[in-house]
Write an enzyme that holds these catalytic residues in place. Structure first.
Site, PDB file in Angstrom:
ATOM      1  N   GLU A 141       9.813   1.231  10.754  1.00  0.00           N
ATOM      2  CA  GLU A 141      10.827   2.441  10.161  1.00  0.00           C
ATOM      3  C   GLU A 141       9.997   3.777  10.583  1.00  0.00           C
ATOM      4  O   GLU A 141       9.178   4.004   9.780  1.00  0.00           O
ATOM      5  CB  GLU A 141      11.386   2.335   8.832  1.00  0.00           C
ATOM      6  CG  GLU A 141      12.004   1.175   8.440  1.00  0.00           C
ATOM      7  CD  GLU A 141      13.229   0.925   9.300  1.00  0.00           C
ATOM      8  OE1 GLU A 141      13.772   1.819   9.878  1.00  0.00           O
ATOM      9  OE2 GLU A 141      14.039   0.065   9.066  1.00  0.00           O
TER      10      GLU A 141
ATOM     11  N   GLU B   3      10.277  16.231  15.009  1.00  0.00           N
ATOM     12  CA  GLU B   3      10.771  16.126  13.616  1.00  0.00           C
ATOM     13  C   GLU B   3      10.035  17.297  12.849  1.00  0.00           C
ATOM     14  O   GLU B   3       8.880  17.283  12.653  1.00  0.00           O
ATOM     15  CB  GLU B   3      10.422  14.955  13.173  1.00  0.00           C
ATOM     16  CG  GLU B   3      11.315  14.298  12.089  1.00  0.00           C
ATOM     17  CD  GLU B   3      10.911  12.766  11.862  1.00  0.00           C
ATOM     18  OE1 GLU B   3       9.850  12.271  12.008  1.00  0.00           O
ATOM     19  OE2 GLU B   3      11.682  12.363  11.001  1.00  0.00           O
TER      20      GLU B   3
ATOM     21  N   LYS C 222       0.757  -1.065  -0.071  1.00  0.00           N
ATOM     22  CA  LYS C 222       0.025   0.273   0.172  1.00  0.00           C
ATOM     23  C   LYS C 222       0.768   1.285   0.060  1.00  0.00           C
ATOM     24  O   LYS C 222       1.529   1.526   0.961  1.00  0.00           O
ATOM     25  CB  LYS C 222      -0.984   0.004   1.077  1.00  0.00           C
ATOM     26  CG  LYS C 222      -2.177   1.078   0.791  1.00  0.00           C
ATOM     27  CD  LYS C 222      -2.514   1.760   2.411  1.00  0.00           C
ATOM     28  CE  LYS C 222      -1.728   2.895   2.584  1.00  0.00           C
ATOM     29  NZ  LYS C 222      -1.570   3.998   1.748  1.00  0.00           N
TER      30      LYS C 222
ATOM     31  N   CYS D 184      13.189  11.003   7.417  1.00  0.00           N
ATOM     32  CA  CYS D 184      13.232  10.463   8.828  1.00  0.00           C
ATOM     33  C   CYS D 184      14.902  10.384   9.345  1.00  0.00           C
ATOM     34  O   CYS D 184      15.020  10.390  10.634  1.00  0.00           O
ATOM     35  CB  CYS D 184      12.817   9.177   9.008  1.00  0.00           C
ATOM     36  SG  CYS D 184      12.970   7.868   8.144  1.00  0.00           S
TER      37      CYS D 184
HETATM   38  P1  ADP Z   1       3.316  10.528   6.538  1.00  0.00           P
HETATM   39  O1  ADP Z   1       3.138  11.649   7.936  1.00  0.00           O
HETATM   40  O2  ADP Z   1       4.708  10.321   6.441  1.00  0.00           O
HETATM   41  O3  ADP Z   1       2.467  10.573   5.447  1.00  0.00           O
HETATM   42  P2  ADP Z   1       1.866   8.258   7.882  1.00  0.00           P
HETATM   43  O4  ADP Z   1       2.284   7.441   8.855  1.00  0.00           O
HETATM   44  O5  ADP Z   1       0.764   9.193   7.961  1.00  0.00           O
HETATM   45  O6  ADP Z   1       3.372   9.318   7.606  1.00  0.00           O
HETATM   46  O7  ADP Z   1       1.721   7.664   6.370  1.00  0.00           O
HETATM   47  C1  ADP Z   1       2.487   6.488   6.027  1.00  0.00           C
HETATM   48  C2  ADP Z   1       1.842   5.500   5.191  1.00  0.00           C
HETATM   49  O8  ADP Z   1       0.919   4.953   6.286  1.00  0.00           O
HETATM   50  C3  ADP Z   1       0.928   6.193   4.152  1.00  0.00           C
HETATM   51  O9  ADP Z   1       0.879   5.240   3.118  1.00  0.00           O
HETATM   52  C4  ADP Z   1      -0.461   6.310   4.677  1.00  0.00           C
HETATM   53  O10 ADP Z   1      -1.324   6.118   3.657  1.00  0.00           O
HETATM   54  C5  ADP Z   1      -0.344   4.968   5.691  1.00  0.00           C
HETATM   55  N1  ADP Z   1      -1.393   5.285   6.786  1.00  0.00           N
HETATM   56  C6  ADP Z   1      -1.765   6.268   7.379  1.00  0.00           C
HETATM   57  N2  ADP Z   1      -2.791   5.984   8.251  1.00  0.00           N
HETATM   58  C7  ADP Z   1      -2.742   4.460   8.196  1.00  0.00           C
HETATM   59  C8  ADP Z   1      -3.679   3.696   9.026  1.00  0.00           C
HETATM   60  N3  ADP Z   1      -4.375   4.055   9.997  1.00  0.00           N
HETATM   61  N4  ADP Z   1      -3.597   2.281   8.783  1.00  0.00           N
HETATM   62  C9  ADP Z   1      -2.721   1.952   7.702  1.00  0.00           C
HETATM   63  N5  ADP Z   1      -1.982   2.667   6.942  1.00  0.00           N
HETATM   64  C10 ADP Z   1      -1.925   4.242   7.346  1.00  0.00           C
END
Ligand code: ADP
Length: 538
Positions: free
Chosen positions: A307, A438, A232, A341
């Site tokens: 990570e 960060e 994903k 990161c």
């Molecule tokens: P960033 O702020 O770097 O976008 P996130 O942790 O929000 O970091 O997003 C990293 C990945 O996790 C993306 O692919 C995002 O769509 C996915 N993501 C965000 N929320 C969820 C969730 N509740 N469950 C699974 N994947 C998620």
């Protein structure tokens, strides 16, 4: 400015046609209201016309998810816009998938696991090697796609393709080296063995800041040892992932081994977590989402690699070579406009060199050209979205209120959009947000210290523990400080240290597990102990 879009001809069954439609809002997770789904889901902006037509003719502009052998839309037809952060223009619409599509992707991965895990390591290795060759032969198109949807300068994007493809090459080689063990037996009539076997179906969730490399460093080792994956990618940058998946199919990686879903992130995450068929979750992203996934994985007791966020200290000692320290800190801080990161989040400088360093560093930062990543000489692209700019603004405001001084930049760039001036802030203190969290943007906070002990205390005073950088000309100090730093990676006199051949990962709340290197494959393997008994009987 009127936004002209080109409709990707191949996908709508005709010649390349053009139509004018009004601009649509970025980051909308709803289907656009301006044109029928069947047309909008295939849109490319005029700005990106040349790039798009090249990608189109090479078949790399994929705008559907990959479920087994099928390129698929969302079952309810919903789409998400993917935009160019440098211009705000919509590049394409991709499916907004949820749990149903994810469950089908999991089934495809599960069905493919049996044969993929049973072919020889040499055969898997050949497929991965072919995939690597294709990634490299399409380096330019992939780099352009990364710049288009993520915004980083093209030179950096091309660097990401080489770096990202490197994980596929490395793990193509490692595939052949997944050795087990023979254990000296405690009983004369027994022989004891350890087999290493693939864990099964892997759910891989990745962020937008490295649209290719964050995927290959997970999928490379997973496929090498016989796992199949449901990836994903971030909804902000799915096009690179889809192009990479297209190349995986062309490399002869069988359908179902790599599946791609995108859309409703929490729903997709829940489906991956709930499925007993998914045996491993690997995630790169925010600490908050990582914690949720870790908790969610408990329901079916999956293996988890994470990570997560960092808060990298970059310590400059009085005895450092000033030029090396400035160059290294600049690279560590401003790569991808500060959106990694491992970016230096706190530049901690010893008092004897502080003023000299601050002046020289600010001068170098001033030379960083801001602009569209496709323009020559640009070193700083836009931030990924408006929320990212607001975060940087609020951190700088907090620092100013608490007594810090902005010595360079400190405001939005005149280019507008999400461009932000490369910024240097001095007199930053540990209690300021710039130091505690960060920033994930082009802002370099300078902190002052007196002694080595104080530098280590400041550096370790965080829940994060991913990357740290040290600039010193003392070999003794470099060892002492490296050993004392509570971090997963340490760069001595270097600002960019990540490579596919070395382990990457954090301690404390920066994560679990390692990616890359000979250790990276262990995350996708189970150990099985086999005891062969009654060996003295005929
Ligand atoms: P960033 O702020 O770097 O976008 P996130 O942790 O929000 O970091 O997003 C990293 C990945 O996790 C993306 O692919 C995002 O769509 C996915 N993501 C965000 N929320 C969820 C969730 N509740 N469950 C699974 N994947 C998620």
């Amino acid at each position: 400015m009127r936004l002209i879009r080109v409709i990707e001809a191949a996908r709508v069954g005709g010649m390349m046609r053009m139509m004018a439609v009004p601009p649509v809002k970025r980051f909308s997770h709803l289907p656009s209201m301006h044109a029928p789904f069947s047309l909008l889901s295939r849109q490319i902006t005029m700005d990106a016309k040349n790039i798009a037509s090249r990608l189109n003719s090479s078949g790399l502009l994929r705008t559907q998810g990959l479920l087994g052998a099928k390129w698929a839309d969302a079952y309810d037809g919903k789409t998400i816009e993917v935009s160019n952060p440098a211009t705000g223009e919509v590049i394409a619409n991709v499916p907004c998938m949820g749990h149903k599509e994810t469950n089908d992707a999991i089934s495809s991965a599960h069905d493919a696991f049996d044969s993929w895990s049973k072919i020889t390591a040499a055969e898997r290795s050949k497929c991965l090697r072919k995939w690597y060759d294709l990634l490299i032969s399409h380096k330019e198109e992939l780099g352009q796609l990364i710049t288009l949807e993520q915004g980083k300068p093209l030179k950096e994007a091309l660097g990401e393709v080489s770096y990202g493809a490197g994980f596929i090459e490395f793990f193509a080689e490692e595939a052949k080296r997944v050795y087990g063990d023979i254990i000296p037996s405690t009983l004369a009539d027994r022989r004891l063995f350890v087999l290493k076997q693939p864990v099964g179906v892997v759910g891989a969730i990745t962020p937008w800041n490295f649209p290719l490399a964050m995927i290959t460093r997970k999928v490379g080792p997973a496929l090498a040892c016989g796992c199949t994956v449901v990836v994903k990618p971030s909804e902000l940058t799915p096009l690179t992932a889809l192009a990479a998946a297209e190349l995986a199919l062309r490399a002869g990686i069988p359908p179902g081994v790599v599946n791609i879903v995108m859309g409703n992130a929490p729903e997709i995450g829940e489906a991956l977590l709930a499925s007993p068929q998914v045996r491993k979750i690997t995630f790169t992203g925010s600490t908050a989402v990582g914690k949720k996934l870790m908790a969610g994985a408990a329901g079916t007791v999956k293996k988890v690699s994470l990570e997560l966020g960092g808060n990298a200290p970059c310590i400059v000692f009085d005895d450092a070579d000033l030029d090396v320290a400035v160059k290294g800190a600049l690279a560590a801080k401003f790569r991808n406009s500060g959106q990694t990161c491992v970016c230096a989040n706190r530049i901690i400088v010893q008092e004897g060199i502080y003023d000299k360093f601050a002046n020289a560093f600010a001068k170098s930062v001033q030379n960083l050209q801001v602009g569209n990543g496709f323009s020559d000489g640009v070193a700083q692209g836009p931030l990924i979205n408006e929320a990212a700019v607001q975060k940087v603004e609020s951190f700088i405001q907090d620092a100013i209120t608490k007594g810090a001084k902005v010595i360079l930049g400190g405001k939005r760039h005149t280019l507008g959009m999400t461009f932000y001036e490369p910024t240097v802030v001095s007199d930053v203190k540990s209690e300021m947000l710039l130091s505690r969290e960060e920033a994930f943007g082009p802002v370099a906070p300078l902190l002052r210290f007196k002694t080595e002990e104080e530098a280590i205390r400041i550096a370790n005073d965080t829940n994060a523990g991913l990357a740290a950088y040290v600039f010193t000309n003392s070999i003794q100090r470099s060892w002492r400080v490296s050993e004392a730093l509570e971090y997963g990676l340490v760069g001595i006199n270097e600002g960019i240290i990540s490579t596919e051949v070395a382990p990457f990962g954090g301690v404390k709340q920066s994560g679990l597990g390692r990616e890359g290197s000979k250790y990276g494959i262990d995350e996708y393997l189970e150990l099985k102990y086999v005891c062969l008994g009654n060996m003295n009987s005929n």
